[in-house]
Enzyme design. Sequence first.
Site, PDB file in Angstrom:
ATOM      1  N   PHE A 198       0.855  -1.179   0.000  1.00 55.59           N
ATOM      2  CA  PHE A 198       0.000   0.000   0.000  1.00 55.59           C
ATOM      3  C   PHE A 198       0.893   1.232   0.000  1.00 55.59           C
ATOM      4  O   PHE A 198       2.105   1.113   0.006  1.00 55.59           O
ATOM      5  CB  PHE A 198      -0.999  -0.020   1.175  1.00 55.59           C
ATOM      6  CG  PHE A 198      -0.419   0.343   2.502  1.00 55.59           C
ATOM      7  CD1 PHE A 198      -0.594   1.616   3.011  1.00 55.59           C
ATOM      8  CD2 PHE A 198       0.275  -0.582   3.242  1.00 55.59           C
ATOM      9  CE1 PHE A 198      -0.073   1.959   4.243  1.00 55.59           C
ATOM     10  CE2 PHE A 198       0.804  -0.251   4.478  1.00 55.59           C
ATOM     11  CZ  PHE A 198       0.628   1.022   4.979  1.00 55.59           C
ATOM     12  N   ASP A 199       0.287   2.383  -0.048  1.00 55.98           N
ATOM     13  CA  ASP A 199       1.000   3.650  -0.234  1.00 55.98           C
ATOM     14  C   ASP A 199       1.685   3.656  -1.602  1.00 55.98           C
ATOM     15  O   ASP A 199       2.776   4.182  -1.773  1.00 55.98           O
ATOM     16  CB  ASP A 199       2.013   3.904   0.880  1.00 55.98           C
ATOM     17  CG  ASP A 199       2.523   5.343   0.878  1.00 55.98           C
ATOM     18  OD1 ASP A 199       1.767   6.230   0.414  1.00 55.98           O
ATOM     19  OD2 ASP A 199       3.667   5.580   1.296  1.00 55.98           O
ATOM     20  N   ILE A 200       1.020   3.027  -2.559  1.00 56.92           N
ATOM     21  CA  ILE A 200       1.503   3.039  -3.942  1.00 56.92           C
ATOM     22  C   ILE A 200       0.924   4.289  -4.590  1.00 56.92           C
ATOM     23  O   ILE A 200      -0.289   4.494  -4.561  1.00 56.92           O
ATOM     24  CB  ILE A 200       1.013   1.791  -4.717  1.00 56.92           C
ATOM     25  CG1 ILE A 200       1.404   0.503  -3.993  1.00 56.92           C
ATOM     26  CG2 ILE A 200       1.520   1.805  -6.138  1.00 56.92           C
ATOM     27  CD1 ILE A 200       2.871   0.286  -3.878  1.00 56.92           C
ATOM     28  N   ASN A 230       5.918   6.472  -7.132  1.00 59.85           N
ATOM     29  CA  ASN A 230       6.600   5.234  -6.734  1.00 59.85           C
ATOM     30  C   ASN A 230       6.602   4.191  -7.838  1.00 59.85           C
ATOM     31  O   ASN A 230       7.074   3.082  -7.620  1.00 59.85           O
ATOM     32  CB  ASN A 230       5.927   4.619  -5.503  1.00 59.85           C
ATOM     33  CG  ASN A 230       6.193   5.392  -4.238  1.00 59.85           C
ATOM     34  OD1 ASN A 230       6.989   6.313  -4.219  1.00 59.85           O
ATOM     35  ND2 ASN A 230       5.512   5.023  -3.181  1.00 59.85           N
ATOM     36  N   ARG A 253       6.412   0.371   3.296  1.00 57.59           N
ATOM     37  CA  ARG A 253       5.110   0.124   3.927  1.00 57.59           C
ATOM     38  C   ARG A 253       4.386  -1.076   3.333  1.00 57.59           C
ATOM     39  O   ARG A 253       3.167  -1.137   3.324  1.00 57.59           O
ATOM     40  CB  ARG A 253       4.245   1.376   3.779  1.00 57.59           C
ATOM     41  CG  ARG A 253       4.812   2.530   4.552  1.00 57.59           C
ATOM     42  CD  ARG A 253       3.880   3.698   4.542  1.00 57.59           C
ATOM     43  NE  ARG A 253       4.462   4.783   5.291  1.00 57.59           N
ATOM     44  CZ  ARG A 253       4.597   5.997   4.824  1.00 57.59           C
ATOM     45  NH1 ARG A 253       4.188   6.292   3.636  1.00 57.59           N
ATOM     46  NH2 ARG A 253       5.134   6.921   5.580  1.00 57.59           N
TER      47      ARG A 253
END
Length: 95
Positions: A71-73, A77, A93
């Site tokens: 996650f936190d894509i 990134n 993460r």
Amino acid sequence: MDEEEEVYNVLFGNPYFPRMYGSGNNYLVIDFIKGQTLFSCLTNGIPIKDKHIKEIDKALELAKVEGLNPFDIHLRNILITVEGNVKLIDVARFR
């Protein structure tokens, strides 16, 4: 061992992520990736192909198979290399 270092170890050999060569206090040594982030592609009018979206989905699925929770894509990134391949970075993460 740093969390991001552990994740890179889990992802070792996965072609959608850079290879980690070493680490130390507050740093990682990974592949240098020449290319454009998806964010820069969108802001500069560089086409993002269907093949790239499929590769991103595959990269995330392969990470999940390894027990990771990516996650936190975001668009900064995900890179499209000069060869036209997809690479995902900043995996801290994923746990």
